[in-house]
Enzyme design. Structure first.
Site, short mmCIF file in Angstrom:
data_model
loop_
_atom_site.label_atom_id
_atom_site.label_comp_id
_atom_site.label_asym_id
_atom_site.label_seq_id
_atom_site.Cartn_x
_atom_site.Cartn_y
_atom_site.Cartn_z
N HIS A 128 0.83 -1.21 0.00
CA HIS A 128 0.00 0.00 0.00
C HIS A 128 0.86 1.26 0.00
O HIS A 128 0.62 2.19 -0.78
CB HIS A 128 -0.91 -0.01 1.23
CG HIS A 128 -1.72 1.23 1.39
ND1 HIS A 128 -2.97 1.40 0.82
CD2 HIS A 128 -1.46 2.40 2.04
CE1 HIS A 128 -3.44 2.59 1.12
NE2 HIS A 128 -2.54 3.22 1.86
N GLU A 129 1.87 1.30 0.85
CA GLU A 129 2.70 2.49 0.95
C GLU A 129 3.54 2.69 -0.31
O GLU A 129 3.68 3.82 -0.81
CB GLU A 129 3.61 2.41 2.19
CG GLU A 129 2.87 2.35 3.51
CD GLU A 129 1.92 3.53 3.73
OE1 GLU A 129 2.16 4.61 3.15
OE2 GLU A 129 0.93 3.36 4.46
N HIS A 132 1.53 4.27 -3.12
CA HIS A 132 1.41 5.74 -3.08
C HIS A 132 2.56 6.39 -3.84
O HIS A 132 2.35 7.35 -4.60
CB HIS A 132 1.43 6.23 -1.63
CG HIS A 132 0.11 6.13 -0.92
ND1 HIS A 132 -1.05 6.65 -1.43
CD2 HIS A 132 -0.22 5.58 0.28
CE1 HIS A 132 -2.05 6.44 -0.59
NE2 HIS A 132 -1.57 5.79 0.45
N GLU A 189 -6.22 6.63 -1.48
CA GLU A 189 -6.13 5.48 -0.58
C GLU A 189 -6.72 4.23 -1.23
O GLU A 189 -6.16 3.14 -1.14
CB GLU A 189 -6.85 5.78 0.74
CG GLU A 189 -6.19 6.86 1.57
CD GLU A 189 -4.78 6.50 1.99
OE1 GLU A 189 -4.52 5.33 2.30
OE2 GLU A 189 -3.92 7.41 1.98
#
Length: 263
Positions: A128-129, A132, A189
């Site tokens: 997820h990070e 980004h 997100e």
């Protein structure tokens, strides 16, 4: 006219969605600043090294980075990661958080490890990070903030009556935040959840764990969260449902790369 021209000529293409995105600040400007800030952060915090947990963070990060390169190359984005300088650090801090700066500089706080629970849980967070950073969400948020400020300045110049100008400032501030900036952040997100699920699956981690991770995150928060419309993030329940739906798709994507078993 200048503002319109800036929008037309200051766009990038998201390699995962093929959509045009705001890029009023180029990565050639953003990355060096992010790298310097990251180095400064490390000097001011207690970096954990030489432990099993620290080694796990690096191992997972490297696998996710390899998965990202494989996926990008397979989709015609060769060289996309040339300017990324991957670095993975575990920091001794009780905060339940992890983050990735533009250009691939990653920090995990020790406080999030009990919630991650396993290497696969760490992979869900890492994916997820990293997503980004890969989708240039930091660049887009900075660009959107600049446009928000431009709108405020333009309004104050255009409106001559003080009472009307004060009303504009009040409503513009709330309206642009709730109606534009927060939904913009929530969309990032959700996009990072999708990209992250695919990355962790291609790296050999079970994407079904992402929904389980967020169940633990929800429990850790004690059910206390602002209404989704007032938050930078989707609600926990929305996120869990979305991640459950994404898991089979992520496994199908991983199969294209010969990955059929998962940790």
């Amino acid at each position: 006219m200048f503002g319109v021209a800036a929008l037309v000529f200051s766009c990038a293409t998201n390699p995962f969605t093929q959509k045009k995105t705001l890029a009023l600040v180029s990565n050639s400007q953003l990355f060096p600043t992010a790298f310097a800030q990251y180095d400064q952060f490390l000097t001011e915090n207690k970096v954990v090294s030489g432990t099993k947990d620290a080694e796990m963070i690096t191992r997972v990060g490297q696998r996710i980075a390899v998965a990202a390169e494989r996926w990008l190359n397979a989709n015609g984005n060769h060289g996309y990661l040339n300017d990324y300088k991957w670095e993975y650090n575990l920091v001794d801090d009780k905060t339940v958080n992890a983050w990735c700066m533009p250009g691939g500089k990653i920090v995990f706080y020790t406080g999030i490890l009990p919630i991650a629970k396993s290497e696969t849980g760490v992979a869900a967070i890492m994916g997820h990070e990293v997503a980004h950073a890969l989708a240039n969400h930091g660049q887009q948020r900075m660009s959107a903030g600049m446009l928000q400020q431009f709108g405020a300045v333009a309004g104050n110049i255009a409106i001559k009556d003080e009472k009307s100008r004060n009303a504009f400032n009040q409503y513009y501030g709330v309206g642009s935040q709730v109606g534009v900036m927060l939904p913009f952040s929530r969309s990032h997100e959700t996009e990072a959840d999708k990209i992250g699920s695919y990355l962790m699956a291609i790296a050999g981690y079970d994407p079904a764990e992402a929904a389980e991770l967020w169940k633990r995150m929800k429990a850790n928060g004690g059910g206390k969260a602002p209404p989704e419309i007032l938050s930078t993030h989707p609600s926990n329940d929305s996120r869990i449902a979305n991640l459950k739906a994404l898991a089979p798709k992520a496994k199908a994507e991983a199969k294209k790369f010969g990955v059929t078993t998962f940790r």
